[in-house]
Design an enzyme around this catalytic site. Structure first.
Site, PDB file in Angstrom:
ATOM      1  N   ALA A 213       6.010   9.628  -2.873  1.00 12.36           N
ATOM      2  CA  ALA A 213       6.090   8.678  -1.762  1.00 12.36           C
ATOM      3  C   ALA A 213       6.884   7.457  -2.196  1.00 12.36           C
ATOM      4  O   ALA A 213       6.934   7.116  -3.381  1.00 12.36           O
ATOM      5  CB  ALA A 213       4.684   8.255  -1.312  1.00 12.36           C
ATOM      6  N   ASP A 340      -3.632  -4.673   4.375  1.00 10.41           N
ATOM      7  CA  ASP A 340      -2.604  -3.689   4.757  1.00 10.41           C
ATOM      8  C   ASP A 340      -3.277  -2.336   4.961  1.00 10.41           C
ATOM      9  O   ASP A 340      -2.791  -1.304   4.498  1.00 10.41           O
ATOM     10  CB  ASP A 340      -1.516  -3.592   3.682  1.00 10.41           C
ATOM     11  CG  ASP A 340      -0.282  -2.852   4.197  1.00 10.41           C
ATOM     12  OD1 ASP A 340      -0.110  -2.736   5.428  1.00 10.41           O
ATOM     13  OD2 ASP A 340       0.510  -2.369   3.359  1.00 10.41           O
TER      14      ASP A 340
END
Length: 508
Positions: A213, A340
């Site tokens: 990722a 987040d």
């Protein structure tokens, strides 16, 4: 006169008979049961649902009596009660005077369940496993009983044992010398004593395999540490502060939790590009399924799988938000706001247990200290709460925790949208607000959608066919409420989801 007396007596008997019938008709069937709720006990810190608490189980219909039940676990022969209370209208419990578990019943997730008929019959419970018959081995009889044979065997065996012991000792010393040690604390200065070369340039203990990722703070690699697979998050030089923040949070007391990503260590390396500055590694556990977002793109969920993911995710967020006091200062865990929270930062283990990751923007709330010089408008735009989008945050601990809960409601919506409990075909995976603002919304797009129009992701009509999804929608709405103070806490979300999933389990 005598006839009137008899008429008067007969009238009294009729009234008494009518009264008895009426009282029998309206008197409810009451069963007294022991009551216990581990979740309420933990969240209320021992003030509700704990100890010797009883519960009156009332059924107005005598044809449908009330029973008692107990749910518990039996881990390493240690019983732990999870729930006790009333169990209404289940004829399978009739006549069971003891709360005894069935021998042949399969135990999902390690839970045991029993029900019984009678007051306080669930105060004692037990599991009677089918005993296994131990194997009896016949002892070998010596063929010879003379001393000469015994001496021969003894003197032949001693040298072999000595040689084998020597080889084992040498192997043990070799293995200990080969075990690498991660540094669990890295100083903030650049004069770190950790490894200073990339694994591509030398034979390092950790070997990078492939990029899994890429995000705001660099890339996440699948890597090998000897024979173990680990994850390595590599921060570029300009994001060194996020690397320091993450490792500081992972090393706080009580952060070793099953629903928080496991931290292994941190290292500083020289970049593979000649003349470039250092790069910073964060080494954690590796999970094959990756993020919840990636998993939902290619998989759909059953109701039971949704429940397991949602419960473990809410439990991790609750632990993150929780302040754990301690008499020792080095064991005190402060409250932490993620800032987040999104499906990309929720990882799935092999059994679909969720764990929370990525604490580069997290805030730690030490008692008596301010939040510091922090910027309020951070995070992923799609998951930003209304007060973040319009720059109207109250810089307090509770305000930041409620921002996480707004995002939690959006992640629950992502789970529901890919659940087979709804009627009809399952639609392709979509991010929250993708239908309203597309895949790459600007800050202005999100402000117009969330703040001014007060829109939220839509509930599908097909969800209304499942009682559990309907209840989950109510939880979502209370998580993403426009009024931040009206939002649910993480502990309340976990309790609600646990209750909703348990209700569906009992109904089936």
């Amino acid at each position: 006169m005598e006839q009137k007396l008899w008429m008067w007596i007969c009238g009294i008997l009729v009234l008494v008979t009518i009264g008895n019938c009426a009282s029998r008709h309206v008197q409810p069937n009451i069963t007294k049961c022991m009551y216990y709720n581990q979740t309420l006990c933990e969240s209320s810190r021992g003030t509700y649902g704990c100890g010797n608490v009883t519960q009156d189980c009332i059924s107005a219909d005598n044809d449908k009596p009330s029973y008692c039940y107990t749910v518990w676990t039996n881990t390493t022969n240690q019983l732990s009660i999870k729930l006790q209370g009333c169990f209404l209208n289940n004829i399978e419990c009739h006549g069971q005077k003891q709360c005894k578990d069935k021998k042949d019943e399969i135990k999902p997730n390690g839970f045991f369940f029993c029900c019984c008929d009678g007051d306080y019959c669930n105060s004692e419970f037990f599991w009677d496993p089918i005993p296994t018959t131990p194997r009896t081995e016949t002892s070998a009889k010596p063929m010879y009983d003379n001393n000469e044979l015994i001496h021969t065997i003894v003197f032949s065996t001693i040298p072999l044992v000595a040689v084998a012991s020597m080889f084992l000792f040498v192997y043990w010393v070799y293995k200990r010398r080969k075990i690498p040690h991660f540094s669990h604390w890295v100083p903030s200065s650049d004069s770190s004593h950790l490894g200073n070369c990339s694994p591509i340039l030398s034979n390092r203990p950790i070997q990078l395999v492939e990029v899994k990722a890429r995000g705001r703070y660099g890339a996440v690699w699948k890597a090998l540490h000897k024979k173990d697979t680990v994850a390595v998050k590599i921060f570029p030089p300009q994001d060194k502060n996020s690397w320091l923040v993450e490792q500081d949070i992972y090393q706080l007391p009580h952060m070793q939790h099953q629903n928080i990503l496991s931290f292994i260590g941190a290292e500083k390396h020289a970049s593979v590009i000649e003349g470039a500055k250092n790069e910073y590694w964060l080494i954690t556990a590796y999970h094959d399924y990756g993020s919840l977002c990636d998993y939902l793109k290619s998989n759909i969920l059953t109701w039971d799988q949704l429940c397991h993911i949602a419960q473990s995710m809410a439990r991790g967020l609750m632990h993150l938000h929780e302040e754990i006091p301690s008499e020792r200062s080095d064991q005190y865990k402060p409250a932490i706001a993620h800032r987040d929270f999104k499906s990309n930062n929720v990882l799935l283990k092999h059994d679909l247990t969720a764990c929370i990751a990525d604490f580069g923007l997290a805030l730690v709330f030490q008692p008596g200290k301010s939040c510091g010089d922090t910027h309020g408008q951070v995070g992923t735009r799609r998951y930003m709460a209304p007060e973040v989008l319009e720059g109207a945050i109250n810089f307090s601990r509770d305000a930041f925790l409620r921002i996480d809960m707004y995002a939690c409601g959006l992640v629950l919506w992502e789970l529901a949208a890919r659940c087979t409990a709804q009627q009809g075909a399952i639609p392709d995976y979509r991010l929250p607000f993708e239908e309203e603002v597309g895949q790459h919304p600007s800050l202005e797009d999100m402000q117009e959608c969330v703040v001014h129009k007060k829109l939220r992701p839509a509930f599908k009509d097909s969800w209304k066919s499942h009682p559990g999804l309907i209840a989950l929608c109510d939880t979502m709405e209370e998580c993403w409420d426009h009024d931040a103070e009206a939002r649910l806490s993480a502990s309340c979300v976990m309790e609600r989801i646990t209750w909703q999933c348990r209700q569906q389990l009992y109904q089936h």
